[in-house]
Design an enzyme around this catalytic site. Structure first.
Site, PDB file in Angstrom:
ATOM      1  N   ARG A 102       4.656  -9.355   4.293  1.00 38.85           N
ATOM      2  CA  ARG A 102       5.376  -8.065   4.296  1.00 38.85           C
ATOM      3  C   ARG A 102       6.543  -8.228   3.341  1.00 38.85           C
ATOM      4  O   ARG A 102       7.393  -9.106   3.523  1.00 38.85           O
ATOM      5  CB  ARG A 102       5.869  -7.732   5.707  1.00 38.85           C
ATOM      6  N   HIS A 129       0.926   0.630   2.994  1.00 42.78           N
ATOM      7  CA  HIS A 129       0.839  -0.010   4.323  1.00 42.78           C
ATOM      8  C   HIS A 129      -0.621   0.129   4.800  1.00 42.78           C
ATOM      9  O   HIS A 129      -0.923   0.827   5.764  1.00 42.78           O
ATOM     10  CB  HIS A 129       1.801   0.698   5.277  1.00 42.78           C
ATOM     11  N   GLN A 132      -2.007  -0.420   8.507  1.00 38.80           N
ATOM     12  CA  GLN A 132      -1.656   0.672   9.424  1.00 38.80           C
ATOM     13  C   GLN A 132      -2.698   1.784   9.355  1.00 38.80           C
ATOM     14  O   GLN A 132      -3.092   2.366  10.369  1.00 38.80           O
ATOM     15  CB  GLN A 132      -0.271   1.228   9.037  1.00 38.80           C
ATOM     16  N   ASP A 226       6.585   9.904   9.078  1.00 36.91           N
ATOM     17  CA  ASP A 226       7.131   8.542   9.073  1.00 36.91           C
ATOM     18  C   ASP A 226       8.644   8.663   8.953  1.00 36.91           C
ATOM     19  O   ASP A 226       9.168   9.731   8.610  1.00 36.91           O
ATOM     20  CB  ASP A 226       6.527   7.759   7.881  1.00 36.91           C
ATOM     21  N   CYS A 266       3.347   5.927  12.529  1.00 39.11           N
ATOM     22  CA  CYS A 266       3.151   4.468  12.498  1.00 39.11           C
ATOM     23  C   CYS A 266       4.162   3.735  13.380  1.00 39.11           C
ATOM     24  O   CYS A 266       3.913   2.599  13.776  1.00 39.11           O
ATOM     25  CB  CYS A 266       3.211   3.959  11.069  1.00 39.11           C
ATOM     26  N   ARG A 294      -3.539  -1.236  16.106  1.00 39.94           N
ATOM     27  CA  ARG A 294      -3.173  -2.196  15.067  1.00 39.94           C
ATOM     28  C   ARG A 294      -3.846  -3.545  15.353  1.00 39.94           C
ATOM     29  O   ARG A 294      -4.328  -4.212  14.441  1.00 39.94           O
ATOM     30  CB  ARG A 294      -1.640  -2.381  15.036  1.00 39.94           C
TER      31      ARG A 294
HETATM   32  N1  NVA Z   1       7.978   3.585   5.681  1.00 41.61           N
HETATM   33  C1  NVA Z   1       8.406   2.636   6.672  1.00 41.61           C
HETATM   34  C2  NVA Z   1       7.261   2.172   7.482  1.00 41.61           C
HETATM   35  C3  NVA Z   1       7.621   1.237   8.622  1.00 41.61           C
HETATM   36  C4  NVA Z   1       6.431   0.730   9.375  1.00 41.61           C
HETATM   37  C5  NVA Z   1       9.104   1.466   5.983  1.00 41.61           C
HETATM   38  O1  NVA Z   1       8.622   1.044   4.915  1.00 41.61           O
HETATM   39  O2  NVA Z   1      10.104   0.994   6.487  1.00 41.61           O
HETATM   40  N1   CP Z   2       4.179   0.391  11.968  1.00 42.55           N
HETATM   41  C1   CP Z   2       4.631  -0.848  11.723  1.00 42.55           C
HETATM   42  O1   CP Z   2       4.237  -1.502  10.773  1.00 42.55           O
HETATM   43  O2   CP Z   2       5.541  -1.300  12.637  1.00 42.55           O
HETATM   44  P1   CP Z   2       6.420  -2.613  12.494  1.00 42.55           P
HETATM   45  O3   CP Z   2       7.413  -2.361  11.377  1.00 42.55           O
HETATM   46  O4   CP Z   2       7.079  -2.758  13.827  1.00 42.55           O
HETATM   47  O5   CP Z   2       5.549  -3.778  12.161  1.00 42.55           O
END
Ligand code: NVA
Ligand code: CP
Length: 313
Positions: A102, A129, A132, A226, A266, A294
């Site tokens: 990540r 992502h 997801q 989101d 998500c 997930r």
């Molecule tokens: N768009 C958000 C998704 C979190 C799962 C981020 O990138 O923080």
């Molecule tokens: N939706 C998602 O990826 O959640 P986290 O940021 O908690 O992993």
């Protein structure tokens, strides 16, 4: 070697193959039937951003598949002290069987993958992502929304971010309709949109982008949103909250969708911003089934990549 960095690199059949694997693995899990499909395999999980769902689902998932997960916070490894990504990738991949990362820029992930000798999974980048979205599609199927019969319409309301881009890839690859409503100045990336439009020509998906959430949500089957402030954008919070006025998915907006439409997010969700408490906790919300999925979707992804690798050897 096959990595899982974005759905743009997967055909419709490949995506459906992973979904089928996930469904089988979920069924066994619910029936308490063990699925040791990756015995003694090691998954390294590198996190340069926070996570609840991604971390727990990957770590539990690999364990349930008979393997083990290594949680590597970037703060605790040499990456955050400046060790080049290409060195980190070569070292870690020489010791484990699969890597989830990540990170921030998508190019960082691509560089990591290009130096890795084992499959790499995108656990979220600034652009996509994808893990997801497979959980989201699994949830749609479980809620009776599929590609059989009338083509479903999904609507994304909010920031033109990694989630919006991932919806673009899923819809354009699988061939369902997608509408995206963003405030002016927060549209999806134009190159990613062009790519989706090119996939849509082949799959028969129709893609609409607008600044009008009411136009986007009218009569749709899936409503999703989101956070307005993605990880790494904390300094833009005040500015974005002003720009996103009118984009909260609330009861009034939701009433314009099909009466049996489902709401997905998500998570984590920020109630009173991108979604109202009533919608998130309401009868149409499937967000906790989506979060649970997930685990199952990612087991499908890991097993798929593992099987691909074994076939090549
Ligand atoms: N768009 C958000 C998704 C979190 C799962 C981020 O990138 O923080
Ligand atoms: N939706 C998602 O990826 O959640 P986290 O940021 O908690 O992993």
């Amino acid at each position: 070697m096959k990595h899982f960095l974005s759905l743009k690199d997967f055909s419709k059949n490949e995506i459906l193959e992973i979904i089928t694997l996930a469904q089988q693995i979920k069924k066994d899990f619910k029936n308490n039937i063990p699925t040791p499909l990756m015995p003694q395999k090691i998954l390294a999980m590198i996190f340069e951003k926070n996570s609840t769902r991604t971390r727990v689902s990957f770590e539990s998932g690999i364990y349930q598949l008979g393997g083990v997960g290594l949680f590597l916070s970037s703060n605790d490894i040499q990456l955050s002290r400046g060790e080049p990504i290409k060195d980190t990738a070569r070292v870690i991949s020489s010791m484990v069987d699969m890597i989830m990362i990540r990170t921030f820029e998508h190019s960082r992930l691509e560089e990591f993958a290009s130096y890795s000798s084992v499959p790499v999974i995108n656990g979220l980048s600034d652009s996509y992502h994808p893990v997801q979205l497979l959980a989201d599609y699994l949830t749609m199927l479980e809620c009776g929304i599929s590609l059989e019969g009338e083509k479903p319409i999904a609507t994304y309301i909010g920031d033109g971010n990694n989630m919006a881009h991932s919806w673009l890839m899923l819809a354009s690859k699988l061939g369902f309709d997608l509408r995206i409503a963003t405030p002016k100045g927060y549209e999806v990336d134009s190159e990613i949109l062009s790519l989706a439009l090119s996939f849509a020509k082949e799959s028969g998906a129709s893609i609409l982008t607008t600044h009008n959430p009411k136009e986007a949500i009218e009569g749709c089957n899936v409503v999703t949103t989101d956070t307005w402030i993605s990880m790494g954008q904390e300094s833009e919070k005040e500015k974005k909250i002003k720009a996103f006025e009118g984009f909260e998915v609330n009861e009034e907006l939701m009433s314009l969708a099909q009466s049996n439409a489902i709401f997905l997010h998500c998570l984590p969700a920020y109630r009173g911003y991108e979604v109202s408490e009533g919608v998130l906790e309401g009868a149409q919300s499937r967000v906790f089934l989506e979060a649970e999925n997930r685990l199952h979707a990612q087991k499908g992804i890991m097993v798929y990549l593992h099987q691909q690798k074994e076939r090549k050897c």
